[in-house]
Scaffold this active site. Sequence first.
Site, PDB file in Angstrom:
ATOM      1  N   ARG A   1       0.849  -1.203   0.000  1.00 38.94           N
ATOM      2  CA  ARG A   1       0.000   0.000   0.000  1.00 38.94           C
ATOM      3  C   ARG A   1       0.879   1.246   0.000  1.00 38.94           C
ATOM      4  O   ARG A   1       0.609   2.222  -0.678  1.00 38.94           O
ATOM      5  CB  ARG A   1      -0.959   0.009   1.213  1.00 38.94           C
ATOM      6  CG  ARG A   1      -1.671   1.340   1.363  1.00 38.94           C
ATOM      7  CD  ARG A   1      -2.893   1.348   2.272  1.00 38.94           C
ATOM      8  NE  ARG A   1      -2.801   0.505   3.438  1.00 38.94           N
ATOM      9  CZ  ARG A   1      -2.023   0.726   4.506  1.00 38.94           C
ATOM     10  NH1 ARG A   1      -1.246   1.800   4.548  1.00 38.94           N
ATOM     11  NH2 ARG A   1      -2.003  -0.113   5.526  1.00 38.94           N
TER      12      ARG A   1
ATOM     13  N   TYR B   1     -16.825  16.394 -15.768  1.00 36.78           N
ATOM     14  CA  TYR B   1     -17.290  15.020 -15.620  1.00 36.78           C
ATOM     15  C   TYR B   1     -18.296  14.962 -14.448  1.00 36.78           C
ATOM     16  O   TYR B   1     -18.031  15.502 -13.371  1.00 36.78           O
ATOM     17  CB  TYR B   1     -16.093  14.100 -15.375  1.00 36.78           C
ATOM     18  CG  TYR B   1     -16.506  12.712 -14.979  1.00 36.78           C
ATOM     19  CD1 TYR B   1     -17.360  11.968 -15.785  1.00 36.78           C
ATOM     20  CD2 TYR B   1     -16.055  12.149 -13.791  1.00 36.78           C
ATOM     21  CE1 TYR B   1     -17.764  10.699 -15.409  1.00 36.78           C
ATOM     22  CE2 TYR B   1     -16.446  10.874 -13.420  1.00 36.78           C
ATOM     23  CZ  TYR B   1     -17.300  10.156 -14.227  1.00 36.78           C
ATOM     24  OH  TYR B   1     -17.706   8.906 -13.851  1.00 36.78           O
TER      25      TYR B   1
ATOM     26  N   ASP C   1      -7.757  18.807 -14.726  1.00 38.72           N
ATOM     27  CA  ASP C   1      -8.059  17.433 -15.139  1.00 38.72           C
ATOM     28  C   ASP C   1      -7.660  17.324 -16.605  1.00 38.72           C
ATOM     29  O   ASP C   1      -8.287  17.918 -17.482  1.00 38.72           O
ATOM     30  CB  ASP C   1      -9.557  17.158 -14.935  1.00 38.72           C
ATOM     31  CG  ASP C   1      -9.938  15.713 -15.237  1.00 38.72           C
ATOM     32  OD1 ASP C   1      -9.239  15.079 -16.060  1.00 38.72           O
ATOM     33  OD2 ASP C   1     -10.932  15.214 -14.676  1.00 38.72           O
TER      34      ASP C   1
ATOM     35  N   LYS D   1      -8.815   6.117 -19.217  1.00 39.68           N
ATOM     36  CA  LYS D   1      -9.147   6.641 -20.538  1.00 39.68           C
ATOM     37  C   LYS D   1      -7.951   6.507 -21.495  1.00 39.68           C
ATOM     38  O   LYS D   1      -7.491   5.408 -21.737  1.00 39.68           O
ATOM     39  CB  LYS D   1      -9.652   8.079 -20.375  1.00 39.68           C
ATOM     40  CG  LYS D   1     -10.720   8.216 -19.278  1.00 39.68           C
ATOM     41  CD  LYS D   1     -11.989   7.466 -19.625  1.00 39.68           C
ATOM     42  CE  LYS D   1     -13.005   7.265 -18.525  1.00 39.68           C
ATOM     43  NZ  LYS D   1     -13.012   7.987 -17.319  1.00 39.68           N
TER      44      LYS D   1
HETATM   45  C1  LIG Z   1     -12.642  13.917 -17.327  1.00 36.42           C
HETATM   46  C2  LIG Z   1     -12.768  12.825 -16.313  1.00 36.42           C
HETATM   47  N1  LIG Z   1     -12.181  12.960 -15.103  1.00 36.42           N
HETATM   48  C3  LIG Z   1     -12.276  12.006 -14.153  1.00 36.42           C
HETATM   49  C4  LIG Z   1     -12.987  10.841 -14.361  1.00 36.42           C
HETATM   50  C5  LIG Z   1     -13.090   9.820 -13.267  1.00 36.42           C
HETATM   51  O1  LIG Z   1     -12.240   8.749 -13.514  1.00 36.42           O
HETATM   52  P1  LIG Z   1     -12.537   7.228 -13.079  1.00 36.42           P
HETATM   53  O2  LIG Z   1     -13.776   6.801 -13.809  1.00 36.42           O
HETATM   54  O3  LIG Z   1     -11.300   6.509 -13.505  1.00 36.42           O
HETATM   55  O4  LIG Z   1     -12.744   7.223 -11.608  1.00 36.42           O
HETATM   56  C6  LIG Z   1     -13.601  10.642 -15.598  1.00 36.42           C
HETATM   57  C7  LIG Z   1     -14.366   9.411 -15.869  1.00 36.42           C
HETATM   58  O5  LIG Z   1     -15.129   9.319 -16.818  1.00 36.42           O
HETATM   59  C8  LIG Z   1     -13.494  11.662 -16.601  1.00 36.42           C
HETATM   60  O6  LIG Z   1     -14.072  11.537 -17.803  1.00 36.42           O
END
Ligand SMILES: Cc1ncc(COP(=O)(O)O)c(C=O)c1O
Length: 384
Positions: free
Chosen positions: A54, A107, A179, A204
């Site tokens: 961890r 998101y 992000d 992604k």
């Molecule tokens: C732009 C963006 N940020 C964060 C996330 C969250 O990531 P995760 O689904 O891996 O938890 C997503 C998920 O679709 C996303 O599209």
Amino acid sequence: MSDQHSHQNFETRAIHAGNTADPLTGAVVPPIYQVSTYKQDGVGGLRGGYEYSRSANPTRTALEENLAALEGGRRGLAFASGLAAEDCLLRTLLAPGDHVVIPNDAYGGTFRLFAKVVERWGVDFSVANTSDIDSVRDAVNDRTKLIWVETPSNPLLGITDIEAVAGVARQAGVKLVVDNTFASPYLQQPLALGADVVVHSLTKYMGGHSDVVGGALVTADEALGEELAYHQNAMGAVAGPFDSWIVLRGIKTLAVRMDRHSENATKIVEMLTQHPKVTQVLYPGLPEHPGHEVAAKQMRSFGGMISFRVEGGEAAAVEVCNRAQLFTLGESLGGVESLIEHPGRMTHASVAGSALEVPADLVRLSVGIENVEDLLADLRQALG
Ligand SMILES: Cc1ncc(COP(=O)(O)O)c(C=O)c1O
């Protein structure tokens, strides 16, 4: 990023950073250290600096070094999901009474984390149009601790000028978090533009094959990286060894995949803008997109995500999604295979009724790297 890789170009770093040959066998790919604990030579006598997975695991370390090198940061940290990374970041930086600025397009899960989890702990937020620098400046108050930006945004493909918002953040003495999931570090480097922390859903483009869920943070600063590493261990939502390994593998082809994603998306946008059933195409590569100039300045190319609106409202948008065959109907994005979805009913259902609600006639595409003629044929038949 270690000095060893700082002079290298992106494609080289993607393949080599963190990927040193195994000292025991010479294996050119770091092994999957599927292990929880490490034998000590006497109490406290750690052989390779590892004591418990961890806290740290060699396969995760390889990925974390790679991530730092790709974003040009000091420290990379890998988590079990993008939201786990976001959660760790927010609970490290924020305390009750603090305030954050979040974008009006993000998101849905990120919004849910702020609205349903973080807010309960006494942190409130203001929603700003981060494409408009005055809207960001107006949203900052004397309790603000961070500004959150997603560019290009999910699902409306809005563009935020990272350098300009970094200026506002610096002036206000607050952190800027970007992000970078939609762009990936190949297309956009937020830390070089003044951001303090980059967030990724590794699920992604970084993983790139729709076969893993993961998340990451990369910091510009060593001290914040240390603090986050402490919380990563204290909270425990780390990336496992196999997940780390598969993301590290995906990243090796990130540059070639992103080039093809962008190329295919450009051709699909060309078709969509001329289609009689399509009322609007949202893509930062279009000269009429309000963020086009900023995107051209801060991105290498415009990426593989496209949203468009169709004539006939929600029923028509849902129908297009249901009729697509090669474009798989599904959530997520950034894989080699093309996906289609209806944000209002799928990925962004959690923002219904909020300032982040998305249009009902919106369809989102994650354009894959298949032959573009096949993708065009499928979309034409789905549009009817
Ligand atoms: C732009 C963006 N940020 C964060 C996330 C969250 O990531 P995760 O689904 O891996 O938890 C997503 C998920 O679709 C996303 O599209």
